[in-house]
Design an enzyme around this catalytic site. Sequence first.
Site, PDB file in Angstrom:
ATOM      1  N   VAL A  74     -24.011  -8.487  44.926  1.00 21.45           N
ATOM      2  CA  VAL A  74     -23.313  -8.621  43.653  1.00 21.45           C
ATOM      3  C   VAL A  74     -22.525  -7.332  43.484  1.00 21.45           C
ATOM      4  O   VAL A  74     -23.112  -6.246  43.358  1.00 21.45           O
ATOM      5  CB  VAL A  74     -24.292  -8.845  42.487  1.00 21.45           C
ATOM      6  N   SER A  75     -21.210  -7.424  43.525  1.00 23.03           N
ATOM      7  CA  SER A  75     -20.369  -6.232  43.541  1.00 23.03           C
ATOM      8  C   SER A  75     -20.584  -5.384  42.296  1.00 23.03           C
ATOM      9  O   SER A  75     -20.999  -5.861  41.236  1.00 23.03           O
ATOM     10  CB  SER A  75     -18.887  -6.629  43.624  1.00 23.03           C
TER      11      SER A  75
END
Length: 330
Positions: A74-75
């Site tokens: 998840v950036s």
Amino acid sequence: MAEQPDENQATELRNTAVDQLKEGDWITSPAIEAAMRKVPRHLAVPEASLEDAYSAYNAVITQEDEHGNHISSVSAPQIQAMQLEQADIGPGDNVLEIGTNGPNAAYLAELVGHTGQVTTVDIDPAPADRAKRFLTETGYTDVNVIVADAENGLAEHAPYDAIVVTVGAWDIPPAWIDQLKDDGRLVVPLRINGLTRTYAFIRQAGHLVATSAHVCGFVAVQGAGSHTQQVMQLPGAEGLTLRFDEGLPADPSLLDGMLNSARAETWTGVTVASQEPIGTLQMYLSGRLRSPGTTSARRDRQRHHAGRRRVRCARDPAPPRPIGRRAVTP
């Protein structure tokens, strides 16, 4: 039974992260600010602490391969805000996200509103399942979650006002251009000679025109569009690895004893102020040097050689090369 997160603390940490991104000018759009204040991204990564889930500048790694390489994440909110600003999403837009885990698709859903459409696709069922669970739990049930190799885009829901790619690509497949509307936006992280930048393009008259580029890092794309770097150990330097996008040196023996030889310096004449970004200088050198590569080292070697890194300029630079094989051609 897993301990439930403190929602008041989550809201406080979420707002703090957004405040930091506003102060750093990573968020400038009121719509993006509102979306990032609303979406409870911590629910996508229940295995992470709230502090890690809402770290403004750090990704949450959600999957590794057998070698310990990161293959899904998840950036970081900063990276997501950067790409959302580049994509210029508005109400009613039809958007394709390539690479998923959930929160970014929710941000896109907030930006397109009830009159728009968001489709998120991943080649790996694991992040797609994570995204579907998160989007269902948080009420974004209108988002289409699809498992597929997006090398050929997703014609089923095309044409798109915007395509946002959240994995590091080696090139731009023609389908991504073909499936954009005229004046549609493509945001894609491209790896060029070991350096990754997220580029924003606008489709005009069947080709792409770049409008911005920012330093970033993403897990590599999988499937038909993947490109494996070639790796070699630096001779005589255990733990120091060289990586090349365009093939290994023709004569690796020329690197023998490199770290034991006297240091050679060639000054460029360029002055860089303290804290001044040098991303464009790095990209210029990457495009001019012959067979450029990147290095990585174990932590013990990084400490030992930390003071020896220098930016060097080639005496016999190569002519500039285009970005990718098909980067701006239909």
